[in-house]
Design a protein around this motif. Structure first.
Motif, PDB file in Angstrom:
ATOM      1  N   ALA A   8      29.365  29.899  39.473  1.00  0.00           N
ATOM      2  CA  ALA A   8      29.566  31.186  40.144  1.00  0.00           C
ATOM      3  C   ALA A   8      29.730  32.312  39.126  1.00  0.00           C
ATOM      4  O   ALA A   8      29.150  33.391  39.293  1.00  0.00           O
ATOM      5  CB  ALA A   8      30.769  31.119  41.082  1.00  0.00           C
ATOM      6  N   CYS A   9      30.480  32.076  38.078  1.00  0.00           N
ATOM      7  CA  CYS A   9      30.685  33.115  37.055  1.00  0.00           C
ATOM      8  C   CYS A   9      29.375  33.463  36.358  1.00  0.00           C
ATOM      9  O   CYS A   9      29.097  34.640  36.102  1.00  0.00           O
ATOM     10  CB  CYS A   9      31.734  32.672  36.046  1.00  0.00           C
ATOM     11  N   GLY A  10      28.564  32.471  36.066  1.00  0.00           N
ATOM     12  CA  GLY A  10      27.261  32.731  35.463  1.00  0.00           C
ATOM     13  C   GLY A  10      26.359  33.525  36.386  1.00  0.00           C
ATOM     14  O   GLY A  10      25.636  34.432  35.956  1.00  0.00           O
ATOM     15  N   LEU A  11      26.418  33.201  37.668  1.00  0.00           N
ATOM     16  CA  LEU A  11      25.619  33.929  38.666  1.00  0.00           C
ATOM     17  C   LEU A  11      26.081  35.381  38.772  1.00  0.00           C
ATOM     18  O   LEU A  11      25.263  36.297  38.835  1.00  0.00           O
ATOM     19  CB  LEU A  11      25.716  33.227  40.020  1.00  0.00           C
ATOM     20  N   ILE A  12      27.385  35.580  38.793  1.00  0.00           N
ATOM     21  CA  ILE A  12      27.942  36.941  38.863  1.00  0.00           C
ATOM     22  C   ILE A  12      27.521  37.736  37.635  1.00  0.00           C
ATOM     23  O   ILE A  12      27.089  38.883  37.743  1.00  0.00           O
ATOM     24  CB  ILE A  12      29.478  36.885  39.010  1.00  0.00           C
TER      25      ILE A  12
ATOM     26  N   LEU B  26      37.910  32.237  40.641  1.00  0.00           N
ATOM     27  CA  LEU B  26      37.139  32.614  41.830  1.00  0.00           C
ATOM     28  C   LEU B  26      37.946  33.553  42.726  1.00  0.00           C
ATOM     29  O   LEU B  26      37.388  34.497  43.289  1.00  0.00           O
ATOM     30  CB  LEU B  26      36.694  31.368  42.602  1.00  0.00           C
ATOM     31  N   LEU B  27      39.227  33.322  42.847  1.00  0.00           N
ATOM     32  CA  LEU B  27      40.072  34.221  43.647  1.00  0.00           C
ATOM     33  C   LEU B  27      40.088  35.626  43.048  1.00  0.00           C
ATOM     34  O   LEU B  27      40.019  36.612  43.780  1.00  0.00           O
ATOM     35  CB  LEU B  27      41.492  33.656  43.765  1.00  0.00           C
ATOM     36  N   ASN B  28      40.132  35.710  41.714  1.00  0.00           N
ATOM     37  CA  ASN B  28      40.063  37.018  41.055  1.00  0.00           C
ATOM     38  C   ASN B  28      38.708  37.678  41.279  1.00  0.00           C
ATOM     39  O   ASN B  28      38.633  38.888  41.484  1.00  0.00           O
ATOM     40  CB  ASN B  28      40.343  36.889  39.557  1.00  0.00           C
ATOM     41  N   ALA B  29      37.640  36.894  41.244  1.00  0.00           N
ATOM     42  CA  ALA B  29      36.298  37.426  41.486  1.00  0.00           C
ATOM     43  C   ALA B  29      36.190  37.986  42.904  1.00  0.00           C
ATOM     44  O   ALA B  29      35.545  39.010  43.127  1.00  0.00           O
ATOM     45  CB  ALA B  29      35.244  36.350  41.245  1.00  0.00           C
ATOM     46  N   LYS B  30      36.879  37.344  43.843  1.00  0.00           N
ATOM     47  CA  LYS B  30      36.884  37.863  45.216  1.00  0.00           C
ATOM     48  C   LYS B  30      37.605  39.205  45.270  1.00  0.00           C
ATOM     49  O   LYS B  30      37.137  40.148  45.918  1.00  0.00           O
ATOM     50  CB  LYS B  30      37.547  36.873  46.172  1.00  0.00           C
ATOM     51  N   ARG B  31      38.735  39.292  44.585  1.00  0.00           N
ATOM     52  CA  ARG B  31      39.487  40.553  44.557  1.00  0.00           C
ATOM     53  C   ARG B  31      38.646  41.677  43.940  1.00  0.00           C
ATOM     54  O   ARG B  31      38.770  42.835  44.329  1.00  0.00           O
ATOM     55  CB  ARG B  31      40.795  40.383  43.790  1.00  0.00           C
ATOM     56  N   ASN B  32      37.779  41.322  43.011  1.00  0.00           N
ATOM     57  CA  ASN B  32      36.885  42.304  42.376  1.00  0.00           C
ATOM     58  C   ASN B  32      35.658  42.605  43.229  1.00  0.00           C
ATOM     59  O   ASN B  32      34.869  43.483  42.869  1.00  0.00           O
ATOM     60  CB  ASN B  32      36.419  41.798  41.010  1.00  0.00           C
ATOM     61  N   GLY B  33      35.469  41.861  44.307  1.00  0.00           N
ATOM     62  CA  GLY B  33      34.328  42.078  45.184  1.00  0.00           C
ATOM     63  C   GLY B  33      33.017  41.503  44.670  1.00  0.00           C
ATOM     64  O   GLY B  33      31.948  41.855  45.164  1.00  0.00           O
ATOM     65  N   SER B  34      33.091  40.594  43.704  1.00  0.00           N
ATOM     66  CA  SER B  34      31.850  40.068  43.123  1.00  0.00           C
ATOM     67  C   SER B  34      31.420  38.722  43.680  1.00  0.00           C
ATOM     68  O   SER B  34      30.377  38.191  43.298  1.00  0.00           O
ATOM     69  CB  SER B  34      31.985  39.985  41.596  1.00  0.00           C
ATOM     70  N   VAL B  35      32.199  38.180  44.619  1.00  0.00           N
ATOM     71  CA  VAL B  35      31.867  36.891  45.229  1.00  0.00           C
ATOM     72  C   VAL B  35      32.399  36.874  46.663  1.00  0.00           C
ATOM     73  O   VAL B  35      33.365  37.569  46.989  1.00  0.00           O
ATOM     74  CB  VAL B  35      32.466  35.723  44.399  1.00  0.00           C
TER      75      VAL B  35
END
Length: 150
Positions: free
Chosen positions: A26-30, A47-56
């Motif tokens: 997921a991080c590579g895709l983002i 992943l929870l942080n990525a959700k907070r950032n709106g990227s996943v």
């Protein structure tokens, strides 16, 4: 195998699993510009942080029949072989599928990628030996640090 680079942000991407491998995918895709959907009963802090950032997009639940519909690229990253078989059985030949647990079920493989400011180097063992690919990547990175390309 035919090596290519694709503009992943043009595709709908699904990652199934919330652990270490799913997080790395997921991080590579983002980083490549995609906004993947990740389905798992629980998620890593990354992943929870990525959700907070709106990227996943996170769907906090187990995989359900029909979840792969509408996705063009699918990464299977669970440690449950029964679930992985169900996922594989509902995918179609028009979907790109990477089963990170059993490469022979995949119709594409990721390449390890070393990105520098003005060039990139891709490495692959075509899914046969990811550990070797990782080792080669580390050695090439170390080599690049010791040479001048100017």
């Amino acid at each position: 195998m035919y090596p290519i680079l694709i503009d992943i942000k043009q595709f709908s991407v699904l990652v199934i699993g919330g652990g270490k491998i799913a997080t790395r995918k997921a991080c590579g895709l983002i980083e490549a510009g995609a906004k993947p959907t990740v389905i798992a009963p629980k998620f890593s802090e990354t992943l929870l942080n990525a959700k907070r950032n709106g990227s996943v997009i996170l769907r906090e639940r187990s995989f359900q029949y029909g979840d792969t519909a509408g996705f063009q690229v699918i990464f299977i990253c669970t440690d449950n072989q029964a679930v992985n078989r169900v996922i594989l059985n509902e995918t179609t030949p028009r979907q790109l599928v990477n089963d990170t647990t059993k490469q022979q079920n995949s119709n594409f493989f990721n390449m390890a990628f070393i990105k520098e400011k003005d060039f990139g180097i891709a490495l692959t063992t075509a899914g046969e030996n990811p550990t070797r690919t990782k080792l080669l990547k580390q050695k090439i990175r170390a080599l690049l640090k010791n040479i001048s390309l100017d």
